[in-house]
Structures are given as C-alpha cells and as structure tokens.
Design a protein around this motif. Structure first.
Motif, PDB file in Angstrom:
ATOM      1  N   PHE A 198      40.342  62.671  72.882  1.00 49.69           N
ATOM      2  CA  PHE A 198      40.868  62.021  71.676  1.00 49.69           C
ATOM      3  C   PHE A 198      41.307  63.119  70.718  1.00 49.69           C
ATOM      4  CE2 PHE A 198      40.304  60.704  67.281  1.00 49.69           C
ATOM      5  CZ  PHE A 198      40.897  59.462  67.231  1.00 49.69           C
ATOM      6  N   THR A 199      42.500  62.984  70.162  1.00 53.31           N
ATOM      7  CA  THR A 199      42.999  63.941  69.177  1.00 53.31           C
ATOM      8  C   THR A 199      43.757  63.182  68.104  1.00 53.31           C
ATOM      9  OG1 THR A 199      43.382  65.539  70.975  1.00 53.31           O
ATOM     10  CG2 THR A 199      44.280  66.083  68.812  1.00 53.31           C
ATOM     11  N   LEU A 200      43.362  63.377  66.859  1.00 48.41           N
ATOM     12  CA  LEU A 200      44.086  62.769  65.759  1.00 48.41           C
ATOM     13  C   LEU A 200      44.334  63.824  64.692  1.00 48.41           C
ATOM     14  CD1 LEU A 200      43.841  59.255  64.361  1.00 48.41           C
ATOM     15  CD2 LEU A 200      43.997  61.162  62.761  1.00 48.41           C
ATOM     16  N   SER A 202      45.800  64.855  60.947  1.00 50.44           N
ATOM     17  CA  SER A 202      46.083  64.347  59.607  1.00 50.44           C
ATOM     18  C   SER A 202      46.541  65.492  58.719  1.00 50.44           C
ATOM     19  CB  SER A 202      44.848  63.671  58.999  1.00 50.44           C
ATOM     20  OG  SER A 202      43.749  64.561  58.965  1.00 50.44           O
ATOM     21  N   ILE A 219      46.911  60.122  57.136  1.00 49.74           N
ATOM     22  CA  ILE A 219      47.232  59.823  58.528  1.00 49.74           C
ATOM     23  C   ILE A 219      48.478  58.945  58.553  1.00 49.74           C
ATOM     24  CG2 ILE A 219      46.447  58.864  60.716  1.00 49.74           C
ATOM     25  CD1 ILE A 219      43.598  59.186  59.827  1.00 49.74           C
ATOM     26  N   PRO A 221      51.614  57.968  61.395  1.00 44.11           N
ATOM     27  CA  PRO A 221      52.161  58.163  62.739  1.00 44.11           C
ATOM     28  C   PRO A 221      53.599  58.651  62.740  1.00 44.11           C
ATOM     29  CG  PRO A 221      52.052  55.825  62.202  1.00 44.11           C
ATOM     30  CD  PRO A 221      51.333  56.548  61.106  1.00 44.11           C
ATOM     31  N   ILE A 277      39.828  57.174  60.176  1.00 43.34           N
ATOM     32  CA  ILE A 277      40.308  56.902  61.534  1.00 43.34           C
ATOM     33  C   ILE A 277      40.062  55.448  61.913  1.00 43.34           C
ATOM     34  CG2 ILE A 277      39.891  57.422  63.981  1.00 43.34           C
ATOM     35  CD1 ILE A 277      39.381  60.369  63.014  1.00 43.34           C
ATOM     36  N   TYR A 280      42.578  53.383  60.404  1.00 38.67           N
ATOM     37  CA  TYR A 280      43.892  53.657  60.996  1.00 38.67           C
ATOM     38  C   TYR A 280      44.085  52.934  62.327  1.00 38.67           C
ATOM     39  CZ  TYR A 280      47.633  56.343  63.231  1.00 38.67           C
ATOM     40  OH  TYR A 280      48.768  56.721  63.900  1.00 38.67           O
ATOM     41  N   ASN A 281      43.119  53.077  63.252  1.00 37.09           N
ATOM     42  CA  ASN A 281      43.338  52.502  64.588  1.00 37.09           C
ATOM     43  C   ASN A 281      42.126  51.771  65.167  1.00 37.09           C
ATOM     44  OD1 ASN A 281      41.556  54.484  65.373  1.00 37.09           O
ATOM     45  ND2 ASN A 281      42.989  55.613  66.661  1.00 37.09           N
ATOM     46  N   ASP A 283      39.213  52.788  65.944  1.00 38.23           N
ATOM     47  CA  ASP A 283      38.276  53.541  66.781  1.00 38.23           C
ATOM     48  C   ASP A 283      37.038  53.936  65.966  1.00 38.23           C
ATOM     49  OD1 ASP A 283      38.577  54.039  69.536  1.00 38.23           O
ATOM     50  OD2 ASP A 283      40.373  55.220  69.168  1.00 38.23           O
ATOM     51  N   VAL A 307      48.902  50.431  64.257  1.00 35.46           N
ATOM     52  CA  VAL A 307      48.111  51.334  63.437  1.00 35.46           C
ATOM     53  C   VAL A 307      48.442  51.089  61.970  1.00 35.46           C
ATOM     54  CG1 VAL A 307      47.872  53.113  65.202  1.00 35.46           C
ATOM     55  CG2 VAL A 307      49.839  53.156  63.659  1.00 35.46           C
TER      56      VAL A 307
END
Length: 369
Positions: A198-200, A202, A219, A221, A277, A280-281, A283, A307
């Motif tokens: 997993f990589t996010l 910001s 954040i 996209p 996070i 945002y999504n 998770d 998202v």
C-alpha cells in the motif's frame, strides 16, 4: 482477551488505544505523567517513563501483557521493539531497525549512496565547516517533532544552528543535510513480507515562516507524482533498513521528478494520517495494523475507485502561552476536528517554535490545490 500496552498518551496514542478498545482488546498505557488523552482512554494507566526499559519490562510481566506497541513516536518504538524481542512478544521490526530510524546519523550511515539518499555530515563541533553546498538543514541526530531544526543559508549561521541541534539531541550530536530544492510530500505505506503493498502520497504544506513545520496534508488523486521514483526510493530504504512488515512513514522531497528520503520510520506518523486516509478511500490502516500484529492476519487493501479528496489542517500557535481556540476559523465542510488542549490551557513546547494545538479534516476544494 488479549492485553495490549501502548507507550505514550498523546492524542496520536489515544487514537490507537480507542481503536484497540473498539476491537475488544484490554488496553494499558504508560507515560511519565498523566498529561494526555490516552491516559483516560486506556482501561489501565500507570505513570512510568516509557524509556525506562527495566520499569516497563516489569510492568509487562506483572500485568501479563500480550503485546507492546506505539504510534506517532520514534522515542517509543525502540523500547517497544527491544522489549518485544526480549519478552517474545509480537513485533514488526527489530530493535536495531527501530533504533536506526530514531537516529538520523545511524539511518544515513546505513543508507548512504542508495536510491533516494541525501548527502550528509555528522558533527558535535559548533565550529565545523561543512563541505555541503548551502543551503543546508541542521538537525539533532536523534530528534523528532521538528525540534532543534534550522535551515542554514550561510556559513555565518552554521555555528548557532549546530549548537541548537546539539542542545536538542540526547546524544549531543547534529546532522547536516543537503537542502533538497523542490516540493515536499508524505508517503504512508504498508509493508508485507518485505514488499510495499500500500502506498499513498500526500502533499505536505509547511508554514512559510517556519521551514519544515507542517501546516497541511492534502490528498488529491488529480495531483501527479513520480511514483516510480518514490516507490524505488522507499523500497531501497525498506530493504536496507530491514523494514519487512507493518506500517511505514516517509517524509520525501521531490526535485526534478527524483525522490529523496528525508525521514523514514516503521510506524504511523504523528499527524493522524490514518484518519485522513480512511476519509479518502475507507482503508482502516490502524485496524489492519493491529489485526496483523496481534492476530497474524495479513492485510489486503482496497482498489476503490470512488475516493474523496481531503485535507488535514493543523491549528498551530507559539508555545508557553495560554491557548485561545476562538482565533481559529472552522473550515467549511469540516468532518472532524480535535483540540489538543482545553480553552485557556498552557501550550506545552514540543518543537518550541510553532506547536500543534489541534486539527481540522475537511473536503478539498479545488481552489486550495
């Protein structure tokens, strides 16, 4: 019911304790003083200095603790991992790795020359002459929370900056690093069996009057990043530092589409990014982390297409004065806010310059980006 000990009681540790409570674990917390929300959030609390390894180990044995962990604190992670190794408790990384990531000199020496590394020098001497081209950052080798950090643009400014960094270092040393031009990002990731799963990324917006001090995390996209370079730099550091499982946080500068690792650590950051996070999504990184650590359940991550671009903005103020929250305007659409203090409380110095006193989380408006 498993018993979980969290080291520290600041707001970031309180979030971990509350998550564990919700998951049905019995929670314990330690800190030198009962001066944070985690003390009341935990079902059991004791005043013990978290770096007193002998006292913490005795507390673990007496209370038959099943795991010891922390979030948002480089100071706590070496203790948690050292005692986990000694007492055969579950842990993600070794004490050696946790120690290296809490000591910038050790981390830089181990990662010297690899992908994404930054030129540096170590000194204890205020009269040290650097060979690195100005400007440079000067930091304590073992600090966190932006304590004792200076951006130095001329040779004349260097001695005072070294003295300041040494004064904020428990081991009495400063690290001088090349200043990387470009923009600053945060990378929150999760590692399973040595690979980033997993990589996010910001955007990190800092206060213009205080270089390096965080103001906002964003954040979005639609923001394009050089992901190949970022992930290559992160992966190289993971392999070199032996970060094989669990959460990872990195502060990164991007110059000419090339990523440079400023800091990397095998833990959640101290900026509540797991909350951002999740907005945002969806998770739940904190919940997945505890299932992985405590139950051996390797996480999977969403590829959710829907998202919600989001911002975490810190309220900050000069420390050693009383806090007046009426000065802060709540951003439109705020979905969550948190105050570190009660109105009128004295602001404790953390970085000692411009300290966090709370935060807002709200949807990103395009004009903000």
């Amino acid at each position: 019911m498993k018993k979980i000990l969290i080291l520290g009681v600041a707001p970031v540790q309180a979030e971990a304790i509350e998550k564990l409570n919700d998951m049905g674990y019995e929670t314990y917390a330690l800190a030198m003083k009962k001066d944070g929300p985690g003390a009341d959030a935990a079902q059991h609390f004791a005043e013990i200095n978290i770096i007193d390894e002998t006292a913490v180990a005795e507390y673990i044995r007496e209370n038959k603790i099943d795991a010891v962990y922390s979030v948002g604190s480089d100071l706590a992670m070496p203790v948690a991992n050292k005692l986990s190794e000694e007492l055969d408790l579950p842990h993600f990384v070794s004490y050696e790795t946790a120690y290296a990531c809490n000591h910038k000199d050790d981390m830089r020496n181990r990662t010297k020359g690899i992908t994404g590394s930054v030129p540096f020098e170590i000194t204890q001497d205020a009269n040290h002459k650097t060979a690195i081209e100005y400007p440079v950052f000067v930091k304590p080798t073992d600090g966190q929370g932006q304590r004792g950090i200076s951006l130095v643009e001329t040779e004349a400014e260097l001695p005072a900056a070294i003295e300041r960094a040494v004064d904020h270092s428990r081991e009495g040393a400063a690290i001088i690093e090349r200043y990387i031009e470009g923009y600053e990002i945060s990378v929150n990731g999760y590692v399973v069996d040595g690979q980033l799963q997993f990589t996010l990324v910001s955007m990190r917006e800092t206060w213009p009057q205080h270089p390096g001090l965080i103001h906002k995390h964003v954040i979005d996209p639609e923001t394009k990043f050089p992901m190949a370079s970022i992930e290559a730099a992160i992966q190289a550091h993971l392999e070199t530092l032996h970060i094989d499982n669990g959460p990872v946080y990195a502060q990164v500068k991007v110059m000419n589409d090339e990523a440079f690792i400023i800091e990397i650590t095998p833990r959640f950051d101290g900026c509540h990014m797991h909350k951002l996070i999740q907005y945002y999504n969806e998770d739940d990184l904190l919940g997945k982390t505890f299932k992985h650590l405590l139950e051996g359940e390797k996480p999977s991550f969403t590829n959710q297409k829907e998202v919600h671009p989001v911002v975490l903005e810190f309220m900050c103020e000069v420390p050693n004065q009383t806090i007046d929250y009426q000065q802060f305007e709540t951003p439109e659409g705020t979905v969550e806010s948190y105050r570190y203090y009660s109105q009128g409380d004295m602001i404790r110095p953390v970085n000692g310059v411009y300290d966090k006193v709370g935060f807002f989380i709200y949807p990103l408006k395009k004009e903000e980006n």
